[in-house]
Design an enzyme around this catalytic site. Structure first.
Site, PDB file in Angstrom:
ATOM      1  N   CYS A  73       0.867  -1.009   0.047  1.00 35.56           N
ATOM      2  CA  CYS A  73       0.037  -0.076   0.035  1.00 35.56           C
ATOM      3  C   CYS A  73       0.981   1.438  -0.005  1.00 35.56           C
ATOM      4  O   CYS A  73       2.019   1.178   0.364  1.00 35.56           O
ATOM      5  CB  CYS A  73      -1.043   0.094   1.131  1.00 35.56           C
ATOM      6  SG  CYS A  73      -0.213  -0.406   2.776  1.00 35.56           S
ATOM      7  N   ASP A  74       0.447   2.337  -0.581  1.00 40.71           N
ATOM      8  CA  ASP A  74       0.878   3.506  -0.563  1.00 40.71           C
ATOM      9  C   ASP A  74      -0.034   4.696  -0.826  1.00 40.71           C
ATOM     10  O   ASP A  74      -1.178   4.506  -1.129  1.00 40.71           O
ATOM     11  CB  ASP A  74       2.190   3.660  -1.565  1.00 40.71           C
ATOM     12  CG  ASP A  74       3.016   4.729  -1.563  1.00 40.71           C
ATOM     13  OD1 ASP A  74       4.332   3.955  -0.810  1.00 40.71           O
ATOM     14  OD2 ASP A  74       2.985   5.838  -1.441  1.00 40.71           O
ATOM     15  N   GLN A  75       0.382   5.952  -0.492  1.00 43.69           N
ATOM     16  CA  GLN A  75      -0.438   6.980  -0.505  1.00 43.69           C
ATOM     17  C   GLN A  75       0.284   8.133  -0.976  1.00 43.69           C
ATOM     18  O   GLN A  75       1.583   8.437  -0.905  1.00 43.69           O
ATOM     19  CB  GLN A  75      -0.919   7.158   0.704  1.00 43.69           C
ATOM     20  CG  GLN A  75      -1.937   8.400   0.874  1.00 43.69           C
ATOM     21  CD  GLN A  75      -2.453   8.754   2.203  1.00 43.69           C
ATOM     22  OE1 GLN A  75      -1.779   9.235   3.143  1.00 43.69           O
ATOM     23  NE2 GLN A  75      -3.697   8.153   2.694  1.00 43.69           N
TER      24      GLN A  75
END
Length: 197
Positions: A73-75
């Protein structure tokens, strides 16, 4: 659930989210150069960059744990078409908050599942974050209270703590704001029969 689950993230907030959801995942930080990858994706939209970074994290960890289901996951924080990165120090955080003050920015949160180095699924969710107009006295008070811990956040806030006071409106779910679109992930786990339901 028969497959080992690994979360390719060093974020304690994301680890707590999956734990609270009843998922037991091993934590393995991905060994990737995010800034280098971003430069290679210069022509991509912020949401595409978030998705690609999530995939790269899951893919890298999957090479080390091929039989596990790896969740990356990344933002990405987008303000007026620009991507912003984590503040370097408290002074930088002060300027970041005034950069966001009175404006709406977007948090693009990507998530991906890999197994045996193959992409099984990926998704991007977006939250619209409207910060209220801030005054210097409040920002100084806020940063004094939260301290250097805030430097772990690209926007210099944690909405699960006092950072919620910075906002007048949030459109999008809590999990997307924290950088892990948990509801779509759980739905995909059920489709893949990783969890019951």
């Amino acid at each position: 659930m028969t497959d080992e689950l690994i979360l390719a993230s060093s974020s304690p907030f994301r680890a707590q989210l999956v734990k609270n959801a009843g998922l037991f995942m091993k934590i393995e930080k991905a060994k990737i150069d995010e800034r280098r990858i971003e430069k290679e994706l210069d022509d991509f939209l912020p949401k595409e960059i978030a998705q690609k970074l999530a995939q790269e994290k899951a893919s890298e960890v999957s090479t080390r744990f091929p039989n596990a289901l790896v969740i990356g996951c990344d933002q990405v924080l987008e303000l007026e078409g620009r991507i912003l990165h984590k503040p370097a120090d408290i002074e930088d955080a002060y300027h970041r908050l005034f950069e966001l003050s009175g404006k709406t920015h977007h948090l693009h949160s990507g998530v991906a599942i890999f197994k045996n180095t193959h992409l099984l699924w990926s998704h991007v969710a977006v939250a619209r974050m409207t910060m209220r107009p801030l005054n210097p006295q409040f920002v100084n008070y806020y940063l004094t209270r939260v301290g250097r811990n805030i430097l772990s956040s690209v926007g210099a806030y944690h909405i699960e703590d006092e950072g919620i006071q910075l906002f007048e409106k949030i459109e999008g779910d809590y999990f997307t704001v924290l950088g892990l679109p948990l509801l779509p992930l759980l739905n995909e786990f059920r489709k893949l029969e990783i969890i019951d339901g």
